[in-house]
Scaffold this motif. Structure first.
Motif, PDB file in Angstrom:
ATOM      1  N   UNK A 142       0.836  -1.206   0.000  1.00  0.00           N
ATOM      2  CA  UNK A 142       0.000   0.000   0.000  1.00  0.00           C
ATOM      3  C   UNK A 142       0.869   1.254   0.000  1.00  0.00           C
ATOM      4  N   UNK A 143       1.925   1.250   0.813  1.00  0.00           N
ATOM      5  CA  UNK A 143       2.867   2.377   0.849  1.00  0.00           C
ATOM      6  C   UNK A 143       3.540   2.556  -0.509  1.00  0.00           C
ATOM      7  N   UNK A 144       3.979   1.449  -1.108  1.00  0.00           N
ATOM      8  CA  UNK A 144       4.671   1.515  -2.394  1.00  0.00           C
ATOM      9  C   UNK A 144       3.757   2.057  -3.487  1.00  0.00           C
ATOM     10  N   UNK A 145       2.507   1.639  -3.459  1.00  0.00           N
ATOM     11  CA  UNK A 145       1.534   2.094  -4.458  1.00  0.00           C
ATOM     12  C   UNK A 145       1.321   3.596  -4.350  1.00  0.00           C
ATOM     13  N   UNK A 146       1.120   4.094  -3.138  1.00  0.00           N
ATOM     14  CA  UNK A 146       0.912   5.532  -2.951  1.00  0.00           C
ATOM     15  C   UNK A 146       2.156   6.316  -3.355  1.00  0.00           C
TER      16      UNK A 146
END
Length: 310
Positions: free
Chosen positions: A215-219
């Motif tokens: 989720x962090x990487x996507x954002x």
């Protein structure tokens, strides 16, 4: 003794080889769609002979198209069956609202557009073929054209490092570092449900700045790409993290100075930068949620898969 009718095998074979006009039309369309990305790769990698009217490139396109067309025509029975099955799958995906005709059209157009603007277009194809967990879901979740995502990135670029002057060549990287600072200063790690991976979209993560590593990487990837940066996601041992393209080793020297002496002086004091150099000699810097400055320590350095977002 019972006599069986004699079978005229040459005549039967000729009947089976009769080509319908629709076969040629379908194969021609498919050949054209396959030829375009192959031609882009050849165009970028072959020496330009500088013939008048770019005739060398015209001949390359015609040759590639003809070769693919005759190959597919030779295998047309199998190809037509595969196309029919694939169309049924796409129709089903369109009906249930999953991956359908509009999605594959957008993916193809995006791939061609990205390849035409990339000096190494074959890397785009390789990146799509490399194993990467939840690749399709992650790509769809990186909503870099979502207004909320871009507005957030613009806010971060105005909040951090706005007054830095004298580094116009690295303005985009500085603004991407501002995005990194804003996300990582607010991120709270929260596990997925026990029964499987939950892939949050970039706009969804903006509500609470919470989630796991993907989720962090996507954002991070979505926000960086929305303001002109080039991110990629790295799959390693049970972990996914983002990196940003810095450029050459010369660029790394200047970015190293910026991080240690201008942007992240306290966070990076006495510490080294962590990055990867790809097969093209390009430098990619770590932006993991565990890092307090760009180029912070890797959780795991081994690369099992890379998803580049050009």
């Amino acid at each position: 003794m019972m006599k069986f009718p004699k079978i005229d095998f040459p005549r039967l074979k000729s009947k089976l080889q009769v080509k319908s006009p629709w076969d040629r039309i379908i194969i021609s369309i498919l050949s054209f769609l396959i030829t375009i990305p192959i031609f882009i790769i050849l165009h970028q990698n072959l020496i330009d002979l500088e013939w008048a009217f770019n005739l060398d490139r015209v001949f390359i396109f015609i040759f590639v198209f003809a070769a693919i067309f005759f190959l597919l025509m030779y295998l047309r029975t199998i190809i037509i069956l595969c196309i029919a099955v694939y169309l049924l799958v796409l129709f089903y995906g369109s009906v249930i609202g999953n991956y359908g005709f509009s999605e594959i059209s957008e993916d193809y157009n995006s791939m061609i557009y990205t390849m035409s603007d990339n000096p190494y277009p074959q890397d785009i194809i390789v990146a799509k073929l490399l194993p990467f967990p939840n690749k399709t879901k992650i790509i769809n979740a990186i909503e870099y054209q979502n207004p909320r995502v871009r507005n957030f990135a613009i806010m971060a670029a105005n909040k951090h490092f706005k007054r830095i002057r004298g580094y116009s060549d690295y303005r985009t990287i500085i603004q991407c570092f501002a995005v990194f600072k804003e996300i990582n200063s607010r991120w709270n790690y929260v596990n997925d449900p026990k029964d499987g991976d939950y892939i949050a979209t970039a706009s969804e993560s903006l509500d609470y700045f919470s989630g796991d590593c993907d989720d962090h990487s996507i954002l991070m990837a979505a926000a960086i790409r929305s303001i002109g940066g080039t991110p990629r996601l790295i799959h390693t041992k049970g972990h996914i993290y983002p990196e940003i393209l810095i450029g050459s080793m010369i660029d790394l020297e200047k970015v190293n100075y910026l991080i240690k002496n201008v942007l992240f002086v306290k966070e990076s004091y006495g510490k080294k930068l962590h990055y990867h150099i790809d097969e093209r000699g390009q430098v990619w810097m770590n932006l993991d949620y565990t890092a307090t400055y760009p180029g912070g320590p890797f959780m795991y350095e081994e690369i099992l898969g890379a998803l580049t977002l050009n």
